[in-house]
Design a protein around this motif. Structure first.
Motif, PDB file in Angstrom:
ATOM      1  N   MET A   1       0.698  -1.035  -0.030  1.00 33.87           N
ATOM      2  CA  MET A   1       0.019   0.030   0.043  1.00 33.87           C
ATOM      3  C   MET A   1       0.896   1.255  -0.005  1.00 33.87           C
ATOM      4  O   MET A   1       1.768   1.421   0.602  1.00 33.87           O
ATOM      5  CB  MET A   1      -0.848   0.173   1.204  1.00 33.87           C
ATOM      6  CG  MET A   1      -2.089  -1.048   1.159  1.00 33.87           C
ATOM      7  SD  MET A   1      -3.154  -0.787   2.859  1.00 33.87           S
ATOM      8  CE  MET A   1      -3.488  -2.677   2.792  1.00 33.87           C
ATOM      9  N   SER A   2       0.618   2.150  -0.825  1.00 34.04           N
ATOM     10  CA  SER A   2       1.236   3.501  -0.886  1.00 34.04           C
ATOM     11  C   SER A   2       1.076   4.265   0.565  1.00 34.04           C
ATOM     12  O   SER A   2       0.051   4.146   1.408  1.00 34.04           O
ATOM     13  CB  SER A   2       0.764   4.333  -1.928  1.00 34.04           C
ATOM     14  OG  SER A   2       1.161   5.615  -1.922  1.00 34.04           O
ATOM     15  N   SER A   3       2.398   4.837   0.982  1.00 31.55           N
ATOM     16  CA  SER A   3       2.150   5.439   2.193  1.00 31.55           C
ATOM     17  C   SER A   3       1.949   7.000   2.018  1.00 31.55           C
ATOM     18  O   SER A   3       1.741   7.744   2.692  1.00 31.55           O
ATOM     19  CB  SER A   3       3.680   5.446   2.856  1.00 31.55           C
ATOM     20  OG  SER A   3       4.630   5.706   1.877  1.00 31.55           O
ATOM     21  N   ARG A   4       1.763   7.326   0.829  1.00 32.11           N
ATOM     22  CA  ARG A   4       1.590   8.757   0.340  1.00 32.11           C
ATOM     23  C   ARG A   4       0.254   9.147   0.633  1.00 32.11           C
ATOM     24  O   ARG A   4       0.045  10.174   0.714  1.00 32.11           O
ATOM     25  CB  ARG A   4       1.880   9.089  -0.957  1.00 32.11           C
ATOM     26  CG  ARG A   4       3.472   9.474  -1.379  1.00 32.11           C
ATOM     27  CD  ARG A   4       3.975   9.445  -2.653  1.00 32.11           C
ATOM     28  NE  ARG A   4       4.277   8.139  -3.374  1.00 32.11           N
ATOM     29  CZ  ARG A   4       4.185   7.928  -4.701  1.00 32.11           C
ATOM     30  NH1 ARG A   4       3.689   9.037  -5.415  1.00 32.11           N
ATOM     31  NH2 ARG A   4       4.580   6.881  -5.236  1.00 32.11           N
ATOM     32  N   VAL A   5      -0.631   8.115   0.499  1.00 37.38           N
ATOM     33  CA  VAL A   5      -2.052   8.449   0.736  1.00 37.38           C
ATOM     34  C   VAL A   5      -2.425   8.657   1.986  1.00 37.38           C
ATOM     35  O   VAL A   5      -1.949   7.874   2.757  1.00 37.38           O
ATOM     36  CB  VAL A   5      -2.963   7.448  -0.055  1.00 37.38           C
ATOM     37  CG1 VAL A   5      -4.486   7.848  -0.237  1.00 37.38           C
ATOM     38  CG2 VAL A   5      -2.322   7.184  -1.485  1.00 37.38           C
ATOM     39  N   GLN A   6      -3.336   9.473   2.597  1.00 37.43           N
ATOM     40  CA  GLN A   6      -3.731   9.286   3.822  1.00 37.43           C
ATOM     41  C   GLN A   6      -5.347   9.622   3.866  1.00 37.43           C
ATOM     42  O   GLN A   6      -5.783  10.585   4.500  1.00 37.43           O
ATOM     43  CB  GLN A   6      -3.022  10.378   4.719  1.00 37.43           C
ATOM     44  CG  GLN A   6      -1.546  10.147   5.027  1.00 37.43           C
ATOM     45  CD  GLN A   6      -1.501   8.600   5.874  1.00 37.43           C
ATOM     46  OE1 GLN A   6      -2.337   8.564   7.013  1.00 37.43           O
ATOM     47  NE2 GLN A   6      -0.666   7.696   5.474  1.00 37.43           N
TER      48      GLN A   6
ATOM     49  N   ASN B   1      -8.848   8.462   5.541  1.00 33.50           N
ATOM     50  CA  ASN B   1      -9.260   7.977   6.720  1.00 33.50           C
ATOM     51  C   ASN B   1      -9.498   6.525   6.587  1.00 33.50           C
ATOM     52  O   ASN B   1      -9.012   5.801   7.627  1.00 33.50           O
ATOM     53  CB  ASN B   1     -10.554   8.700   7.196  1.00 33.50           C
ATOM     54  CG  ASN B   1     -11.173   8.156   8.592  1.00 33.50           C
ATOM     55  OD1 ASN B   1     -10.730   8.371   9.486  1.00 33.50           O
ATOM     56  ND2 ASN B   1     -12.244   7.561   8.586  1.00 33.50           N
ATOM     57  N   LEU B   2      -9.892   5.761   5.549  1.00 32.11           N
ATOM     58  CA  LEU B   2     -10.366   4.652   5.495  1.00 32.11           C
ATOM     59  C   LEU B   2      -8.693   3.854   5.613  1.00 32.11           C
ATOM     60  O   LEU B   2      -8.481   2.909   6.365  1.00 32.11           O
ATOM     61  CB  LEU B   2     -10.941   4.214   4.124  1.00 32.11           C
ATOM     62  CG  LEU B   2     -10.801   2.716   3.955  1.00 32.11           C
ATOM     63  CD1 LEU B   2     -11.732   2.093   4.937  1.00 32.11           C
ATOM     64  CD2 LEU B   2     -11.536   2.486   2.434  1.00 32.11           C
ATOM     65  N   GLN B   3      -7.766   4.394   4.869  1.00 38.82           N
ATOM     66  CA  GLN B   3      -6.334   3.858   4.968  1.00 38.82           C
ATOM     67  C   GLN B   3      -5.703   3.946   6.307  1.00 38.82           C
ATOM     68  O   GLN B   3      -5.479   2.829   6.991  1.00 38.82           O
ATOM     69  CB  GLN B   3      -5.519   4.506   3.966  1.00 38.82           C
ATOM     70  CG  GLN B   3      -3.951   3.978   3.854  1.00 38.82           C
ATOM     71  CD  GLN B   3      -3.102   4.702   2.973  1.00 38.82           C
ATOM     72  OE1 GLN B   3      -3.239   5.823   2.731  1.00 38.82           O
ATOM     73  NE2 GLN B   3      -2.163   4.022   2.579  1.00 38.82           N
ATOM     74  N   LYS B   4      -6.000   5.109   6.904  1.00 36.28           N
ATOM     75  CA  LYS B   4      -5.642   5.208   8.181  1.00 36.28           C
ATOM     76  C   LYS B   4      -6.221   4.166   9.298  1.00 36.28           C
ATOM     77  O   LYS B   4      -5.530   3.801  10.123  1.00 36.28           O
ATOM     78  CB  LYS B   4      -5.577   6.809   8.952  1.00 36.28           C
ATOM     79  CG  LYS B   4      -4.759   7.747   8.233  1.00 36.28           C
ATOM     80  CD  LYS B   4      -4.742   9.167   9.109  1.00 36.28           C
ATOM     81  CE  LYS B   4      -5.751   9.782   8.141  1.00 36.28           C
ATOM     82  NZ  LYS B   4      -5.654  11.143   8.598  1.00 36.28           N
ATOM     83  N   VAL B   5      -7.337   3.941   9.289  1.00 35.38           N
ATOM     84  CA  VAL B   5      -7.972   2.864   9.992  1.00 35.38           C
ATOM     85  C   VAL B   5      -7.484   1.677   9.917  1.00 35.38           C
ATOM     86  O   VAL B   5      -7.348   0.987  10.961  1.00 35.38           O
ATOM     87  CB  VAL B   5      -9.659   3.072   9.980  1.00 35.38           C
ATOM     88  CG1 VAL B   5     -10.217   1.851  10.412  1.00 35.38           C
ATOM     89  CG2 VAL B   5     -10.384   4.206  10.321  1.00 35.38           C
ATOM     90  N   LEU B   6      -7.234   1.401   8.652  1.00 37.81           N
ATOM     91  CA  LEU B   6      -6.823  -0.118   8.451  1.00 37.81           C
ATOM     92  C   LEU B   6      -5.374  -0.009   8.844  1.00 37.81           C
ATOM     93  O   LEU B   6      -4.926  -1.040   9.420  1.00 37.81           O
ATOM     94  CB  LEU B   6      -6.939  -0.283   7.044  1.00 37.81           C
ATOM     95  CG  LEU B   6      -8.274  -0.472   6.419  1.00 37.81           C
ATOM     96  CD1 LEU B   6      -8.167  -0.396   4.784  1.00 37.81           C
ATOM     97  CD2 LEU B   6      -8.768  -1.929   6.665  1.00 37.81           C
TER      98      LEU B   6
END
Lengths: 223, 313
Positions: free
Chosen positions: B1-6, B8-13
């Motif tokens: 997964m890319s770390s560049r995107v932030q 909310n869904l990504q952060k929760v996961l």
């Protein structure tokens, strides 16, 4: 073969309004094979049109001819003698033949008697199914001889969508196989299921209709 | 997964929370109020909200516009994009536009065929020409290219990377079943960060497919959100089992709904049980909930499943 299908009779009759002499032309090649526009269909349609128009109070004289191949100028030339005697030409050939006829007899209205629909095979008596869409970028070598462009409703290149029915048919039509289901079956039978794991990149569609009207030049054959 | 995107869904996961997404269908009209009304019902219940893209090939407000309305209401959208209506030029243009509007979760789908649009009570547009210039896996690759390489599919550069968190759909029980895990692997290879599955009712069969994906190491690379549709009646389950490809409903579940005195209450109970069961499966990182034009049910069932309050990350 190129497959054509009859246009609805009311559409044909509406197009013939006002004409007194009609040349009804068939083609003995593909459209004869798919029982849409061969000599037999020409001979059936002529009296049908005549009777139907008569019932509407229109008397029309219909001359019939069936060309060996309506897509070759030398065969279309056979109509040269009869064409001056009619005021319109209806063709049951595919769209290619129709255009050649229209081009040769520029002063005669050309009426399509069929719709050209597909590149198909006769799968069973009375059943034709599409096999090719002339996409210009053949992938059959990677899909076990089954075309996902012509035979998947979504032309998917990387496997089946979520719409494969329990019986392996397509969600769009319960009588049509999901072609990816069949591709996977063939891959399995060949022991090569893994060959389908590779991601196929977006296709180049420009070697076909999407590149503008197709013009094929073979310098070696041009004199 | 890319770390560049932030998102909310990504952060929760990323924080290891069990994620919740829900679905919002845009209205068949130009008024933003129905979207806002759904937003009011669903706010705070999920980490992100899928906005469908002309689902069942019926014309609705565009997913990009409805997603922006949700965003303005304080809900994080997952903009769905199908391959049915746009070629790669229009898709990439809309993706850049979506990014500019702040829409960062995008989910790539093949899309329902236009022939489906005339199947119900509506006329739809079964005579429409579809596009399918690219398929959903190729679209994933295109989105990944915009994000990771700042490059269009044709090779031209874009001014800067478009930071997307990339989603896909997965139908684990669709035939040919033996190709469904490999197809998931293809989606991951193409760019998927998360997948939402077709609705799960047959837990055993679903668990078997997830296990295969887990054993193949796929669940480390992608977050699987199990699709859950809130059942409202035995008839609904029978219909889906028969007519919706990829959905398998065990007879026992249909019988249970049939025997229930209060079908709605039983459906909620079933939903809670399903959520709890998929939560136990290694590799399942969340749920994707649908109540299909009955969003108020989600307001009851999500808290009932112990999934509220949603984590603040």
């Amino acid at each position: 073969m190129i497959v054509a299908e009859w246009k609805p009779l009311p559409e044909l009759l509406a197009g013939l309004k006002g004409y007194k002499n009609l040349l009804l032309v068939g083609c003995a090649t593909c459209v004869a094979e798919c029982a849409a526009g061969g000599e037999r269909e020409v001979n059936t349609l002529a009296p049908t049109l005549h009777m139907a128009l008569k019932n509407q109070g229109q008397d029309i004289n219909i001359i019939t001819r069936t060309l060996e191949r309506a897509c070759e100028p030398e065969f279309v030339e056979e109509l040269a003698e009869i064409a001056p005697q009619v005021d319109a030409i209806m063709s049951l050939s595919c769209g290619i033949g129709m255009q050649l006829i229209a081009e040769r007899f520029l002063d005669k209205p050309l009426l399509p008697g069929v719709n050209t629909t597909s590149l198909a095979i006769r799968e069973a008596p009375g059943l034709w199914t599409a096999r090719c869409r002339a996409c210009g970028d053949c992938v059959l070598g990677e899909t076990f001889g089954l075309c996902p462009v012509a035979r998947c409703a979504k032309s998917l290149m990387n496997g089946p969508c979520g719409g494969t029915r329990k019986n392996g048919r397509c969600e769009v039509d319960e009588n049509t196989d999901c072609i990816w289901y069949l591709i996977v079956e063939r891959a399995k039978a060949r022991g090569e299921l893994e060959s389908l794991n590779q991601v196929r990149q977006p296709k180049t569609w420009s070697n076909s209709a999407h590149g503008g009207p197709k013009r094929i030049v073979r310098e070696d054959l041009r004199s | 997964m890319s770390s560049r995107v932030q998102t909310n869904l990504q952060k929760v996961l990323a924080a290891g929370h069990f994620a919740v997404t829900a679905e919002v269908g845009p209205p068949q009209g130009p008024n933003p109020e129905p979207v806002r009304a759904k937003a009011a019902i669903l706010k705070g219940l999920a980490d992100a909200y899928n906005v469908t893209d002309n689902q069942t090939a019926v014309v609705r407000m565009s997913s990009i516009a409805a997603a922006k309305i949700l965003l303005d209401e304080g809900l994080e959208p997952v903009m769905q994009m199908t391959c049915r209506d746009r070629n790669r030029i229009a898709m990439q243009s809309d993706l850049l536009g979506a990014s500019a509007l702040g829409l960062k979760n995008v989910l790539a789908l093949s899309g329902d065929h236009q022939k489906a649009s005339g199947a119900g009570k509506l006329n739809g547009h079964p005579g429409a020409k579809n596009v399918y210039d690219v398929d959903s896996i190729q679209l994933l690759g295109i989105i990944k290219g915009l994000r990771d390489e700042a490059r269009q599919q044709g090779g031209d550069a874009i001014t800067e990377p478009a930071p997307f968190f990339i989603g896909a759909a997965w139908t684990p029980l669709g035939p040919p079943v033996e190709f469904r895990v490999p197809r998931l692997a293809k989606k991951i290879a193409a760019g998927a960060d998360f997948v939402q599955t077709q609705a799960v009712f047959d837990l055993k069969a679903f668990a078997a497919q997830v296990k295969k994906a887990h054993e193949a190491g796929l669940t480390e690379k992608v977050a699987i959100l199990a699709g859950i549709i809130v059942p409202r009646s035995a008839g609904m389950l029978t219909y889906m089992n028969k007519n919706v490809p990829g959905i398998e409903v065990p007879e026992a579940l249909i019988a249970r709904m049939k025997g229930a005195k209060d079908a709605k209450a039983e459906g909620m109970k079933v939903t809670v049980e399903l959520i709890q069961a998929v939560r136990e499966l290694p590799g399942v990182k969340g749920v994707h909930l649908q109540a299909i034009e009955a969003e108020e049910l989600l307001a009851e069932v999500i808290p009932a499943a112990g999934l509220t309050p949603r984590p603040l990350v």
